[in-house]
Design an enzyme around this catalytic site. Sequence first.
Site, PDB file in Angstrom:
ATOM      1  CB  SER A 148      -2.915  48.978  25.459  1.00 51.77           C
ATOM      2  OG  SER A 148      -2.543  48.896  26.670  1.00 51.77           O
ATOM      3  CG  HIS A 150      -1.730  49.007  20.987  1.00 45.90           C
ATOM      4  ND1 HIS A 150      -2.037  47.772  21.264  1.00 45.90           N
ATOM      5  CD2 HIS A 150      -0.674  48.995  22.136  1.00 45.90           C
ATOM      6  CE1 HIS A 150      -1.730  47.139  22.332  1.00 45.90           C
ATOM      7  NE2 HIS A 150      -0.996  48.001  23.003  1.00 45.90           N
ATOM      8  CD  GLU A 177      -4.487  46.056  18.655  1.00 43.51           C
ATOM      9  OE1 GLU A 177      -5.454  45.300  18.538  1.00 43.51           O
ATOM     10  OE2 GLU A 177      -4.274  46.801  19.677  1.00 43.51           O
ATOM     11  CG  ASN A 199      -4.707  44.679  25.025  1.00 40.31           C
ATOM     12  OD1 ASN A 199      -4.203  43.334  25.318  1.00 40.31           O
ATOM     13  ND2 ASN A 199      -4.104  45.629  25.162  1.00 40.31           N
TER      14      ASN A 199
END
Length: 188
Positions: free
Chosen positions: A14, A35, A47, A85
Site C-alpha cells: 500500500s 492492493h 486498487e 491512502n
Amino acid sequence: QQCKPETVFASNTSSLSITQMAEASGRPDKFVGIHFFNPVQIMKLVEVIKTEYTDQTVFDNTVKWVDQIGKVAVKCGDTPGFIVNRLLVPNLIQAMLMLERGDATTHDIDISMQLGAGNPMGPLHLADYVGLDTCLFIMQGWVNDFPEERAFVVPEMLKDKVAKGELGRKSGKGFYEWNGDRRGDPVE
C-alpha cells in the site's frame, strides 16, 4: 527455479513503488499492483496499479480477475499511496497537525469528521487503529521519496508518540486509551 515467461507478478503493497519492483523483477511488462484492503473478506475495494511498463492486456486481465473474485476494481497509476491512502494518510496527518497546533481537541476533530463528513470514525481514531508506527513509516517514506510534495509532512507529535511507544490500539495508548480493541477516552 524460474517462473514461466507468461507469469504475472503482483504486489499487495500500500505504500511502496510498484514501478521500482517492476524494474527489479526483470519483467516490468508483467508486473502490477493489486492492493486489497483489510479485512480482505469484508472490504470490497481493490486498487489495481499500472506502471508505465505494464502491458495493457496484463492490466486488463488483472482488473477482470478482481471482478471475477467478487471485488470492485479501481484503476490507478503508480502514485504514492495509490488512491485511498494518497487521500487518507495526509488527512490523518492534517488532523495531527491541528491537534499539535492546539486548533481543536482529539474529540472535536474526530466527531467533526464523523458527523460533518460522514466518516465511520475520526482521523485520530483511525490513526490509532492503523498504528501510529505504521503512519510514521508511510509518511517518512513519502517525505524521503517525494520531498517536493507539500502534503507529505511528519508531525513532531507523531514522532514523539512513536518514540515513547504510544502506537495506538496495538500498544494500549495513542491519541486514545485502548483496552484491546475497545477505544477509551482521548489522551489529552
